[in-house]
Design a protein around this motif. Structure first.
Motif, mmCIF file in Angstrom:
data_model
loop_
_atom_site.group_PDB
_atom_site.id
_atom_site.type_symbol
_atom_site.label_atom_id
_atom_site.label_comp_id
_atom_site.label_asym_id
_atom_site.label_seq_id
_atom_site.Cartn_x
_atom_site.Cartn_y
_atom_site.Cartn_z
ATOM 1 N N SER A 156 0.860 -1.190 0.000
ATOM 2 C CA SER A 156 0.000 0.000 0.000
ATOM 3 C C SER A 156 0.892 1.235 0.000
ATOM 4 C CB SER A 156 -0.902 0.005 1.224
ATOM 5 O OG SER A 156 -0.126 0.121 2.412
ATOM 6 N N ASP A 183 -3.686 15.241 9.456
ATOM 7 C CA ASP A 183 -3.774 14.746 8.078
ATOM 8 C C ASP A 183 -4.682 13.524 8.022
ATOM 9 O OD1 ASP A 183 -2.172 16.672 7.029
ATOM 10 O OD2 ASP A 183 -0.359 15.458 6.956
ATOM 11 N N THR A 184 -5.552 13.498 7.040
ATOM 12 C CA THR A 184 -6.397 12.334 6.816
ATOM 13 C C THR A 184 -5.588 11.260 6.099
ATOM 14 O OG1 THR A 184 -7.148 13.148 4.658
ATOM 15 C CG2 THR A 184 -8.399 13.858 6.625
ATOM 16 N N PRO A 185 -6.070 10.015 6.082
ATOM 17 C CA PRO A 185 -5.358 8.973 5.321
ATOM 18 C C PRO A 185 -5.166 9.345 3.852
ATOM 19 C CG PRO A 185 -6.975 7.970 6.789
ATOM 20 C CD PRO A 185 -7.198 9.449 6.865
ATOM 21 N N GLN A 186 -6.138 10.029 3.263
ATOM 22 C CA GLN A 186 -5.994 10.454 1.868
ATOM 23 C C GLN A 186 -4.869 11.487 1.728
ATOM 24 O OE1 GLN A 186 -8.852 10.381 3.573
ATOM 25 N NE2 GLN A 186 -9.917 8.659 2.577
ATOM 26 N N ASP A 187 -4.794 12.414 2.689
ATOM 27 C CA ASP A 187 -3.719 13.407 2.649
ATOM 28 C C ASP A 187 -2.352 12.737 2.757
ATOM 29 O OD1 ASP A 187 -5.543 15.478 2.471
ATOM 30 O OD2 ASP A 187 -5.650 15.773 4.646
ATOM 31 N N ASP A 224 -1.568 9.679 1.931
ATOM 32 C CA ASP A 224 -1.276 8.941 0.696
ATOM 33 C C ASP A 224 -0.760 9.879 -0.384
ATOM 34 O OD1 ASP A 224 -1.980 6.576 1.843
ATOM 35 O OD2 ASP A 224 -3.976 6.451 0.932
ATOM 36 N N ARG A 225 -1.379 11.057 -0.490
ATOM 37 C CA ARG A 225 -0.916 12.019 -1.496
ATOM 38 C C ARG A 225 0.504 12.490 -1.187
ATOM 39 N NH1 ARG A 225 -6.402 13.878 -1.388
ATOM 40 N NH2 ARG A 225 -5.888 15.379 0.266
#
Length: 649
Positions: free
Chosen positions: A97, A130-134, A136-137
């Motif tokens: 991941s 930070d969110t998980p999406q942040d 990842d980016r």
């Protein structure tokens, strides 16, 4: 003892060329003469000397390993980028991941020895919340960065310069008896960098909307990248601040702030340099951070006490590379000046304040007479940016002024200061409590015709600021008047009269590493209050684009007026490129001076207004209007459709 000789030679062979004599001096006692210590067995002497060499290797081994030429640095950068790319491909094939790939990348980068902890933290840019999406980016952007050899080149050049220079400082190769401010190798490295940058600027061509082609070197010569321009601007600001202070009856102080003894690798006794026993290996970067952190504490205390200050501070090197500050500051009253003195003494003497000379030399404060501020700081500006009138450099050591002798390198004093600042990433000049110089520079680019509406609406502050930025006949640009027009001194960012405005960032716009672009480029200014609040003054109306596949000789000097050279339009063209246009004549419409293409006014005219716009709830004076007074926004296309439906009915 044969092993001692072997390892001593090994250390010397691995070290930079300029270190040979310093290593021989530093390890002079590594080999003793036979019979010098008859009561101590040879194997004991050898063990002690081997331990001494091992300690030296541990302290300076990185500098020897990283003593690389720029070609070797570029090669290493390509290798690291390729290794990261290959490693990430393997992680992707293993179905890691993004979070797992980020962890694997961190482990790999730590093994390279090419990045510090600060570099790793700055690479991923994680923040609390930070969110998980942040995340990842950010991991994806970090992977793209570490796969880019140009990113690695920047990191490696900085690492090599600082590690090697730190080794030179610890070996005693930077002081008034040898290399002043910076080692000879550091100076050569900086000069090579300037040469590379100059050649790159001369090769880079940019064309504007009018068809004119310039090299970046020509454009840079007109900006503050030119030391003469930068020095002139600094003196204009200091002179203006001095006139502003005199007109308001403020109290001026000239302050010198130095570091504790443990930051100095060399001491001077009886005119001779000696190794400082208190020195623990701190670099000039460490010293600058100490000064910066201590100053932050002092400013916070002054803010709590309600003391307002403004002025300029200059960061300068001692002869051994240790930084110190000169500050030119003004306070509103004599009582505030006394508070400022007490606060600086308190924080600067809080650490090692009882050591010899600390009370007398750690903080030096002089009260300035009216009209003498520019003279105090002029020599420090000239010393840092270079000036023909400055023939010698002075250094403050233990409260005494010592003249720096450069021998045949007399003209290189400011070059050594520049190399020192570039190597350690030290900001040489910083203003305190004064308006933004960016607003000053942008206002100088604004065309005069844009001020007509501001004049009609009675915006006297903007008009006064604009006139202050430009020469009016024999009257020079006046920073004092600009400060008055901007609101005075020691204000918060939102309290200044003018602020910069940027272009709107398109939705989904990203940089080369896939990160969202949050701020557009600066294109002008706008008042923050008054009837003209929100009205733009456009400072950058001409777009520039890089020119590819053209010779670097096709520069702006090739363009002449139509009368001087009727064929000027074709002088800067290549066989493979379209003809270069002459400079366009003045537009017969006002489009070039409007802000429609920057504020997306044309889009609003065609597609209607958005749901929330500032003008919907602001009156002309910038005050928020009650919601019941906000206008209802209907798209012009919806209006046409409704009209057709009414006619059909």
């Amino acid at each position: 003892m044969q092993m001692v000789k072997y390892h001593l030679q090994r250390v010397a062979d691995c070290a930079p060329t300029g270190w040979k004599a310093a290593i021989a001096e530093h390890l002079a006692g590594a080999i003793t003469k036979e019979g010098q210590q008859p009561n101590i067995p040879e194997w004991v002497q050898a063990w002690d000397k081997l331990q001494q060499i091992a300690d030296f290797d541990a302290a300076y081994g990185d500098a020897a390993r990283l003593n690389l030429s720029d070609y070797e640095i570029c090669t290493w950068a390509k290798q690291l980028a390729a290794q990261v790319d290959e490693f990430m491909d393997g992680c992707e094939l293993a179905r890691f991941s993004l979070a797992e790939r980020g962890q694997a990348l961190t482990m790999m980068l730590r093994t390279t020895g090419a990045l510090t902890i600060e570099d790793l933290v700055g690479l991923f840019k994680f923040k609390d919340g930070d969110t998980p999406q942040d995340k990842d980016r950010k991991v994806d952007a970090a992977i793209k960065r570490s796969s880019d050899d140009s990113w690695w080149r920047r990191k490696l050049r900085r690492l090599v310069a600082r590690v090697v220079e730190a080794g030179a400082i610890r070996l005693g190769m930077v002081n008034m008896a040898k290399g002043r401010y910076i080692s000879h190798g550091g100076l050569v490295r900086r000069q090579a960098q300037i040469k590379r940058n100059t050649e790159a600027l001369q090769r880079s061509l940019y064309r504007n909307e009018a068809g004119q082609v310039y090299t970046l070197a020509e454009l840079a010569a007109l900006s503050t990248a030119n030391p003469l321009v930068r020095g002139g601007e600094l003196m204009t600001r200091i002179r203006g601040a001095e006139e502003y202070a005199d007109s308001h009856g403020h109290v001026g102080l000239f302050i010198t702030l130095t570091l504790p003894s443990k930051f100095h690798p060399v001491t001077i006794r009886a005119g001779k340099t000696r190794h400082n026993k208190k020195y623990k290996g701190a670099t000039p970067r460490d010293g600058q951070e100490w000064l910066r952190d201590t100053w932050a504490k002092a400013r916070a205390k002054l803010a709590r006490l309600g003391v307002k200050i403004y002025g300029l501070r200059v960061a300068e090197p001692h002869h051994d590379g240790t930084p110190h500050w000169h500050a030119l500051l003004w306070t509103e009253s004599q009582a505030d000046a006394i508070t400022l003195e007490a606060t600086l003494h308190h924080y600067w003497l809080a650490e090692d304040g009882q050591e010899r000379g600390a009370q007398d030399n750690r903080v030096c404060i002089k009260h300035m007479d009216r009209g003498g501020a520019a003279g105090y700081v002029a020599k420090y500006i000239a010393k840092s940016v270079g000036h023909v009138a400055l023939t010698d450099h002075q250094d403050l050591v233990n409260g005494d002024q010592i003249k720096m002798e450069f021998g045949e390198e007399t003209s290189q004093g400011h070059q050594r200061v520049d190399a020192w600042a570039a190597c350690w990433g030290i900001r040489q000049f910083q203003t305190i409590g004064m308006p933004s110089v960016t607003a000053w520079r942008e206002l100088r680019r604004v065309s005069k015709d844009q001020l007509d509406l501001f004049n009609q609406e009675g915006d006297l502050q903007t008009m006064s600021a604009y006139r202050a930025c430009h020469r009016q006949g024999n009257l020079r640009a006046d920073w004092r008047v600009f400060m008055e027009a901007m609101g005075g001194h020691a204000l918060k960012r939102h309290e200044w009269h003018l602020r910069t405005v940027t272009t709107m960032v398109e939705e989904g716009q990203v940089n080369r590493y896939g990160e969202a672009v949050e701020v557009g480029r600066i294109v002008g200014l706008t008042p923050q209050r008054g009837r003209m609040c929100g009205r733009w003054l456009v400072s950058r109306r001409i777009a520039w684009m890089p020119v590819a596949n053209e010779s670097s000789t096709h520069a702006a000097h090739a363009f002449k007026t139509k009368t001087e050279n009727p064929n000027a339009a074709g002088q800067a063209q290549s066989a493979s490129m379209a003809p270069v246009r002459q400079a366009l004549p003045a537009a017969w419409t006002g489009f070039n001076n409007c802000t429609a293409r920057l504020t997306h006014g044309l889009r609003k005219a065609l597609f209607g207004r958005e749901d929330d716009e500032e003008s919907d709830w602001n009156d002309p004076d910038g005050q928020v209007m009650p919601k019941r007074h906000q206008r209802v926004k209907v798209s012009p296309f919806l209006q046409l459709i409704e009209a057709d439906e009414r006619r059909a009915a």
